[in-house]
Design an enzyme around this catalytic site. Structure first.
Site, PDB file in Angstrom:
ATOM      1  N   LYS A  27       7.187  83.927  -8.718  1.00 55.32           N
ATOM      2  CA  LYS A  27       5.738  84.692  -7.853  1.00 55.32           C
ATOM      3  C   LYS A  27       4.595  84.113  -7.896  1.00 55.32           C
ATOM      4  O   LYS A  27       4.166  84.117  -9.319  1.00 55.32           O
ATOM      5  CB  LYS A  27       5.606  86.224  -6.991  1.00 55.32           C
ATOM      6  CG  LYS A  27       5.692  86.837  -8.085  1.00 55.32           C
ATOM      7  CD  LYS A  27       4.929  87.060  -8.933  1.00 55.32           C
ATOM      8  CE  LYS A  27       4.623  88.190  -9.428  1.00 55.32           C
ATOM      9  NZ  LYS A  27       3.250  88.220 -10.275  1.00 55.32           N
ATOM     10  N   PRO A 131       8.420  80.391 -16.321  1.00 50.14           N
ATOM     11  CA  PRO A 131       8.111  80.808 -17.659  1.00 50.14           C
ATOM     12  C   PRO A 131       8.397  82.412 -18.350  1.00 50.14           C
ATOM     13  O   PRO A 131       7.654  82.559 -16.487  1.00 50.14           O
ATOM     14  CB  PRO A 131       6.838  79.800 -17.491  1.00 50.14           C
ATOM     15  CG  PRO A 131       6.219  79.637 -16.291  1.00 50.14           C
ATOM     16  CD  PRO A 131       7.173  79.655 -15.658  1.00 50.14           C
ATOM     17  N   VAL A 132       8.064  83.174 -19.489  1.00 53.87           N
ATOM     18  CA  VAL A 132       8.328  84.105 -19.834  1.00 53.87           C
ATOM     19  C   VAL A 132       7.769  84.521 -19.962  1.00 53.87           C
ATOM     20  O   VAL A 132       6.492  84.294 -20.762  1.00 53.87           O
ATOM     21  CB  VAL A 132       9.904  83.829 -20.864  1.00 53.87           C
ATOM     22  CG1 VAL A 132       9.647  85.644 -20.860  1.00 53.87           C
ATOM     23  CG2 VAL A 132      11.097  83.366 -20.495  1.00 53.87           C
ATOM     24  N   ALA A 133       7.790  85.969 -20.141  1.00 59.25           N
ATOM     25  CA  ALA A 133       5.733  86.682 -19.688  1.00 59.25           C
ATOM     26  C   ALA A 133       4.749  86.076 -19.244  1.00 59.25           C
ATOM     27  O   ALA A 133       3.387  86.574 -20.348  1.00 59.25           O
ATOM     28  CB  ALA A 133       6.091  87.477 -20.951  1.00 59.25           C
ATOM     29  N   MET A 136       4.713  85.726 -13.446  1.00 65.26           N
ATOM     30  CA  MET A 136       5.597  84.945 -12.784  1.00 65.26           C
ATOM     31  C   MET A 136       6.619  85.907 -11.824  1.00 65.26           C
ATOM     32  O   MET A 136       7.509  84.840 -11.258  1.00 65.26           O
ATOM     33  CB  MET A 136       5.561  83.043 -13.419  1.00 65.26           C
ATOM     34  CG  MET A 136       4.311  82.658 -13.433  1.00 65.26           C
ATOM     35  SD  MET A 136       4.621  80.665 -13.807  1.00 65.26           S
ATOM     36  CE  MET A 136       4.782  80.483 -11.120  1.00 65.26           C
ATOM     37  N   GLY A 139      11.731  87.347 -15.519  1.00 65.48           N
ATOM     38  CA  GLY A 139      12.198  88.636 -15.142  1.00 65.48           C
ATOM     39  C   GLY A 139      12.501  89.814 -14.208  1.00 65.48           C
ATOM     40  O   GLY A 139      13.676  89.966 -13.523  1.00 65.48           O
ATOM     41  N   ASP A 173       7.873  94.008  -8.898  1.00 61.87           N
ATOM     42  CA  ASP A 173       7.781  93.752  -8.737  1.00 61.87           C
ATOM     43  C   ASP A 173       9.705  93.020  -8.733  1.00 61.87           C
ATOM     44  O   ASP A 173       9.151  91.481  -8.134  1.00 61.87           O
ATOM     45  CB  ASP A 173       7.164  92.062 -10.043  1.00 61.87           C
ATOM     46  CG  ASP A 173       5.726  92.113 -10.014  1.00 61.87           C
ATOM     47  OD1 ASP A 173       5.094  92.916  -8.962  1.00 61.87           O
ATOM     48  OD2 ASP A 173       5.142  91.642 -11.039  1.00 61.87           O
TER      49      ASP A 173
HETATM   50  O1  C5P Z   1       7.384  98.029 -12.510  1.00 64.29           O
HETATM   51  P1  C5P Z   1       6.854  97.465 -13.850  1.00 64.29           P
HETATM   52  O2  C5P Z   1       8.011  98.345 -14.915  1.00 64.29           O
HETATM   53  O3  C5P Z   1       7.112  96.197 -13.694  1.00 64.29           O
HETATM   54  O4  C5P Z   1       5.733  97.897 -14.555  1.00 64.29           O
HETATM   55  C1  C5P Z   1       4.896  97.561 -15.756  1.00 64.29           C
HETATM   56  C2  C5P Z   1       4.098  97.991 -16.187  1.00 64.29           C
HETATM   57  O5  C5P Z   1       3.445  97.018 -15.496  1.00 64.29           O
HETATM   58  C3  C5P Z   1       3.782  99.792 -16.335  1.00 64.29           C
HETATM   59  O6  C5P Z   1       4.537 100.325 -17.371  1.00 64.29           O
HETATM   60  C4  C5P Z   1       2.591  99.700 -15.450  1.00 64.29           C
HETATM   61  O7  C5P Z   1       1.719  99.324 -17.251  1.00 64.29           O
HETATM   62  C5  C5P Z   1       2.241  98.366 -15.251  1.00 64.29           C
HETATM   63  N1  C5P Z   1       1.571  98.530 -13.850  1.00 64.29           N
HETATM   64  C6  C5P Z   1       0.641  99.447 -13.275  1.00 64.29           C
HETATM   65  N2  C5P Z   1       0.362  99.045 -11.957  1.00 64.29           N
HETATM   66  C7  C5P Z   1       1.328  98.566 -10.943  1.00 64.29           C
HETATM   67  C8  C5P Z   1       2.714  97.787 -11.581  1.00 64.29           C
HETATM   68  C9  C5P Z   1       2.603  98.087 -12.785  1.00 64.29           C
HETATM   69  O8  C5P Z   1      -0.131  99.501 -14.390  1.00 64.29           O
HETATM   70  N3  C5P Z   1       1.131  99.042 -10.086  1.00 64.29           N
END
Ligand code: C5P
Length: 337
Positions: A27, A131-133, A136, A139, A173
């Site tokens: 994405k 691509p990783v981290a 996009m 994971g 995501d």
């Molecule tokens: O939801 P997910 O585990 O992918 O989010 C990874 C990290 O990104 C969260 O632990 C948080 O630090 C940050 N995040 C955030 N606000 C969001 C989505 C992600 O702060 N709306």
């Protein structure tokens, strides 16, 4: 990889264990408005997501019971990675984990739990084109693919709603690559609704060396923020009206001018070189240029496929990117092949 079913019966010549392959898209956030940090540590967002034609393919195969069989967990899994993120130093965010911290393994476990299954043994082969981290959601695409693949492999028949709920538990995501297309996301980004989008778009992505961790970019976004306000004084995420209006016209120049990412400035502060790549893409005539999600991939909107090829060649020649990819959008969601 297993060559027998877990019944232990001797396979007949030519026998191959049941397997399912699912393809899931990357994405790009056309708009990523971020509000102040919430009490639960997440940030309220208003985002417009577009699935793009870069894919991971996940093949799930029934495998022999591993050492943890019997009283072990509901699912044991071995993981094999090929393509992007398959090799690199341990601990680098751009290297895909192969243990229970792999999001696709956790997805398989959630499907088994939701369906009341036990003693399942699988092999996950992930062919990564995303691509990783990189900002996009690669994971997340793998996790979405694993939800669909395990549901199919085990015949659990979970509804789209249940799969979407499981996806939201895995990460903000993860619901989007199940659906694909173009969507508006609110809350943590996981509450999706469809967006009216006309036409196809042509993107060029400049891949960067190494990954950027999403939490670290959100932490940088918070630097200078006060209680209930962002560092620039807002109490709400930046609204997405301009991007939504542009999508309804189908005009790439209008969309290019409307692209917006509140995580771009913090990502550039952590990785100043990203500013140089964006400037180069604009000089080369991109209709719009932005950091993809939390970065470090940068995304460039082209007029059409031919313009995309020119942009890709120019960015590759600049030497500012590890690699360059072209992709059209919107792309479909996770699909059984
Ligand atoms: O939801 P997910 O585990 O992918 O989010 C990874 C990290 O990104 C969260 O632990 C948080 O630090 C940050 N995040 C955030 N606000 C969001 C989505 C992600 O702060 N709306």
């Amino acid at each position: 990889m297993s060559t027998e079913l877990s019944t232990g019966s001797t396979p007949s010549p030519g026998f191959s264990p049941p397997r399912v392959t699912v393809r899931a898209p990357a994405k790009v956030n056309l708009h990523l408005g971020v509000g102040p940090r919430r009490a639960d540590g997440y940030h309220e967002v208003v985002t417009v997501l577009q699935a793009v034609g870069l894919y991971d393919e996940l093949t799930v195969t029934e495998a022999e019971p591993g050492e943890a069989a019997g009283d072990g967990p509901a699912v044991t899994a071995t993981v094999e990675i090929s393509g992007e993120g398959a090799v690199g130093p341990a601990g680098d965010p751009a290297v895909v984990p192969t243990g229970t911290d792999n999001l696709a393994v956790r997805a398989a476990l959630l499907v088994a739990e939701a369906a009341g299954l036990r003693d399942r043994h699988i092999h996950l082969a992930m062919a990564k084109g995303i691509p990783v981290a990189a900002g996009m959601a690669g994971g997340s695409a793998d996790a979405a693919a694993a939800l669909v693949a395990c549901d199919e492999l085990w015949g659990t028949g979970l509804s789209t709603q249940t799969l979407t709920e499981l996806a939201a538990r895995l990460g903000s995501d993860v619901p989007f690559p199940l659906a694909g297309g173009t969507a508006l996301g609110v809350g943590r980004g996981e509450q999706l609704s469809l967006v009216a989008s006309v036409g196809d778009y042509h993107w060029v992505f400049a891949l960067a060396d190494g990954g950027l961790s999403t939490p670290s970019v959100y932490r940088e976004f918070d630097s200078g923020a006060t209680e209930g306000r962002t560092a620039d004084g807002r109490t709400e995420p930046t609204p997405a009206d301009a991007v939504l209006a542009a999508l309804a016209t189908g005009d790439p120049a209008t969309l290019g001018a409307a692209l917006c990412n509140d995580l771009q400035a913090p990502a550039i502060r952590l990785r100043p070189a990203l500013g140089d790549v964006l400037a180069e893409g604009r000089t080369l005539g991109a209709l719009g240029a932005l950091v993809s999600g939390s970065g470090p991939t940068t995304a460039f909107l082209a007029r059409d496929a031919a313009h995309g090829a020119d942009l890709a060649a120019g960015l590759a020649a600049s030497g500012l990117a590890r690699a360059v990819r072209q992709a059209s959008a919107p792309a479909p969601g996770a699909t059984v092949l």
